[in-house]
Design a protein around this motif. Structure first.
Motif, PDB file in Angstrom:
ATOM      1  N   LEU A  25       6.229 -25.763   1.182  1.00 17.36           N
ATOM      2  CA  LEU A  25       5.358 -25.005   0.183  1.00 17.36           C
ATOM      3  C   LEU A  25       5.752 -25.140  -1.308  1.00 17.36           C
ATOM      4  N   ALA A  26       6.707 -25.849  -1.464  1.00 14.74           N
ATOM      5  CA  ALA A  26       7.443 -25.991  -3.006  1.00 14.74           C
ATOM      6  C   ALA A  26       7.550 -24.740  -3.765  1.00 14.74           C
ATOM      7  N   LEU A  27       8.309 -23.927  -3.014  1.00 16.33           N
ATOM      8  CA  LEU A  27       8.504 -22.724  -3.482  1.00 16.33           C
ATOM      9  C   LEU A  27       9.355 -22.860  -4.715  1.00 16.33           C
ATOM     10  N   PRO A  28       9.048 -22.136  -6.002  1.00 14.01           N
ATOM     11  CA  PRO A  28       9.971 -22.359  -7.239  1.00 14.01           C
ATOM     12  C   PRO A  28      11.434 -21.704  -7.066  1.00 14.01           C
ATOM     13  N   ALA A  29      12.297 -22.172  -7.856  1.00  8.71           N
ATOM     14  CA  ALA A  29      13.568 -21.561  -7.898  1.00  8.71           C
ATOM     15  C   ALA A  29      13.320 -20.441  -8.911  1.00  8.71           C
ATOM     16  N   ILE A  30      13.984 -19.408  -8.684  1.00 10.38           N
ATOM     17  CA  ILE A  30      13.973 -18.220  -9.455  1.00 10.38           C
ATOM     18  C   ILE A  30      15.193 -18.015 -10.346  1.00 10.38           C
ATOM     19  N   ASN A  31      14.987 -17.272 -11.526  1.00  4.53           N
ATOM     20  CA  ASN A  31      16.244 -16.970 -12.382  1.00  4.53           C
ATOM     21  C   ASN A  31      16.877 -15.713 -11.624  1.00  4.53           C
ATOM     22  N   MET A  32      18.038 -15.611 -11.288  1.00 13.06           N
ATOM     23  CA  MET A  32      18.904 -14.520 -10.661  1.00 13.06           C
ATOM     24  C   MET A  32      19.324 -13.673 -11.564  1.00 13.06           C
ATOM     25  N   LYS A  33      19.008 -13.811 -12.877  1.00 11.01           N
ATOM     26  CA  LYS A  33      19.791 -12.858 -13.835  1.00 11.01           C
ATOM     27  C   LYS A  33      18.873 -11.733 -14.112  1.00 11.01           C
ATOM     28  N   GLY A  34      19.461 -10.697 -15.152  1.00  9.65           N
ATOM     29  CA  GLY A  34      18.804  -9.743 -15.527  1.00  9.65           C
ATOM     30  C   GLY A  34      17.435  -9.781 -15.935  1.00  9.65           C
ATOM     31  N   ILE A  35      16.764  -8.698 -16.243  1.00 11.36           N
ATOM     32  CA  ILE A  35      15.263  -8.765 -16.543  1.00 11.36           C
ATOM     33  C   ILE A  35      15.047  -9.286 -17.886  1.00 11.36           C
ATOM     34  N   SER A  36      16.088  -8.856 -18.856  1.00  8.66           N
ATOM     35  CA  SER A  36      15.951  -9.689 -20.186  1.00  8.66           C
ATOM     36  C   SER A  36      16.095 -11.234 -20.134  1.00  8.66           C
ATOM     37  N   SER A  37      16.750 -11.670 -19.467  1.00  8.67           N
ATOM     38  CA  SER A  37      16.934 -13.198 -19.247  1.00  8.67           C
ATOM     39  C   SER A  37      15.836 -13.783 -18.564  1.00  8.67           C
ATOM     40  N   ARG A  38      15.196 -13.130 -17.594  1.00  6.72           N
ATOM     41  CA  ARG A  38      13.921 -13.356 -16.892  1.00  6.72           C
ATOM     42  C   ARG A  38      12.641 -13.300 -17.723  1.00  6.72           C
ATOM     43  N   THR A  39      12.595 -12.195 -18.530  1.00  9.99           N
ATOM     44  CA  THR A  39      11.547 -12.017 -19.574  1.00  9.99           C
ATOM     45  C   THR A  39      11.455 -13.152 -20.445  1.00  9.99           C
ATOM     46  N   LEU A  40      12.589 -13.482 -21.046  1.00  8.49           N
ATOM     47  CA  LEU A  40      12.731 -14.629 -22.166  1.00  8.49           C
ATOM     48  C   LEU A  40      12.450 -16.013 -21.240  1.00  8.49           C
ATOM     49  N   GLN A  41      12.895 -16.218 -20.279  1.00  8.03           N
ATOM     50  CA  GLN A  41      12.517 -17.222 -19.258  1.00  8.03           C
ATOM     51  C   GLN A  41      10.946 -17.372 -19.405  1.00  8.03           C
ATOM     52  N   LEU A  42      10.306 -16.526 -18.958  1.00  7.81           N
ATOM     53  CA  LEU A  42       8.828 -16.344 -18.646  1.00  7.81           C
ATOM     54  C   LEU A  42       8.283 -16.654 -20.148  1.00  7.81           C
ATOM     55  N   ARG A  43       8.697 -16.198 -21.139  1.00  5.35           N
ATOM     56  CA  ARG A  43       7.967 -16.364 -22.625  1.00  5.35           C
ATOM     57  C   ARG A  43       8.031 -17.923 -22.850  1.00  5.35           C
ATOM     58  N   VAL A  44       9.119 -18.409 -22.620  1.00  7.03           N
ATOM     59  CA  VAL A  44       9.476 -20.006 -22.775  1.00  7.03           C
ATOM     60  C   VAL A  44       8.538 -20.835 -21.966  1.00  7.03           C
ATOM     61  N   CYS A  45       8.600 -20.410 -20.753  1.00  9.28           N
ATOM     62  CA  CYS A  45       7.754 -21.400 -19.564  1.00  9.28           C
ATOM     63  C   CYS A  45       6.224 -21.070 -20.179  1.00  9.28           C
ATOM     64  N   VAL A  46       5.665 -19.939 -20.485  1.00  8.37           N
ATOM     65  CA  VAL A  46       4.348 -19.581 -20.919  1.00  8.37           C
ATOM     66  C   VAL A  46       4.052 -20.568 -22.275  1.00  8.37           C
ATOM     67  N   LYS A  47       4.972 -20.726 -23.224  1.00  9.35           N
ATOM     68  CA  LYS A  47       4.828 -21.503 -24.286  1.00  9.35           C
ATOM     69  C   LYS A  47       4.847 -23.046 -23.963  1.00  9.35           C
ATOM     70  N   ASN A  48       5.580 -23.407 -23.028  1.00  4.28           N
ATOM     71  CA  ASN A  48       5.596 -24.679 -22.329  1.00  4.28           C
ATOM     72  C   ASN A  48       4.426 -25.391 -21.868  1.00  4.28           C
ATOM     73  N   VAL A  49       3.849 -24.261 -21.034  1.00  2.00           N
ATOM     74  CA  VAL A  49       2.474 -24.525 -20.268  1.00  2.00           C
ATOM     75  C   VAL A  49       1.527 -24.710 -21.308  1.00  2.00           C
ATOM     76  N   ILE A  50       1.316 -23.751 -22.429  1.00  2.00           N
ATOM     77  CA  ILE A  50       0.425 -23.772 -23.284  1.00  2.00           C
ATOM     78  C   ILE A  50       0.427 -25.173 -24.086  1.00  2.00           C
ATOM     79  N   ASP A  51       1.753 -25.359 -24.170  1.00  5.04           N
ATOM     80  CA  ASP A  51       1.854 -26.719 -25.246  1.00  5.04           C
ATOM     81  C   ASP A  51       1.284 -28.007 -24.238  1.00  5.04           C
ATOM     82  N   VAL A  52       1.370 -27.977 -22.678  1.00  3.44           N
ATOM     83  CA  VAL A  52       0.899 -29.220 -22.083  1.00  3.44           C
ATOM     84  C   VAL A  52      -0.644 -28.954 -21.523  1.00  3.44           C
ATOM     85  N   LEU A  53      -1.190 -28.054 -22.147  1.00  5.81           N
ATOM     86  CA  LEU A  53      -2.443 -27.819 -21.163  1.00  5.81           C
ATOM     87  C   LEU A  53      -3.758 -28.716 -21.916  1.00  5.81           C
TER      88      LEU A  53
END
Length: 166
Positions: A75-103
């Motif tokens: 299923l190619a399940l993605p790896a997840i960040n196992m750290k705290g909510i602030s780290s996960r939220t920052l990672q989400l923001r960075v990933c959103v930016k990166n996807v917008i950049d490649v759209l």
């Protein structure tokens, strides 16, 4: 399973404040068996992982277990960040930016409904960014507040009364 998953189970038990004796009782297994599982000496059966997920109030265990199975890999399940909510939220923001950049690159590749040979590497890069975003989303979804027990025995977990089943 692997030693990393066994270690994850060990730390999940510790985070909930359960001793080997208490956890094994709640899981309906003997203490020695739990020690074997947590040390990676024996594979953890599906039903025990499911119980651990509930007893330790840790949905990440179940997800990571599934991700490491043959089906999870297919299923190619993605790896997840196992750290705290602030780290996960920052990672989400960075990933959103990166996807917008490649759209825009993805739009150019996909506009003719064909991925030709010269577009393959760019397409794979776009898919990598989307996969990372998917993992960041799952990481936020599976986050659970670690319960802290006050001296009066009550939980301080503010998520106790919030239904996160979307």
């Amino acid at each position: 399973m692997n030693k990393d998953f066994a270690k994850m189970c060990y730390f999940a038990r510790l985070e909930t404040g359960l001793s080997v004796k208490n956890a094994s009782s709640l899981l309906n297994i003997c203490e020695r068996q739990l020690n074997y599982y947590e040390s990676g000496q024996k594979n953890i059966p599906d039903d025990i992982v499911a119980k651990m997920t509930k007893v330790y109030v840790n949905p990440e265990l179940g997800y990571e277990y599934l991700r490491q199975t043959k089906t999870g890999k297919e299923l190619a399940l993605p790896a997840i960040n196992m750290k705290g909510i602030s780290s996960r939220t920052l990672q989400l923001r960075v990933c959103v930016k990166n996807v917008i950049d490649v759209l825009s690159k993805l739009d150019i590749i996909a506009c003719d409904d064909v991925i030709d040979q010269k577009e393959v590497n760019d397409f794979l890069d776009c898919m990598k960014q989307i996969q990372l975003l998917s993992g960041a989303c799952v990481g936020i979804r599976l986050f659970r507040q670690i319960k802290k027990i006050r001296t009066d025995g009550n939980s301080t977990d503010f998520l106790d009364n919030i239904n996160l089943n979307f």
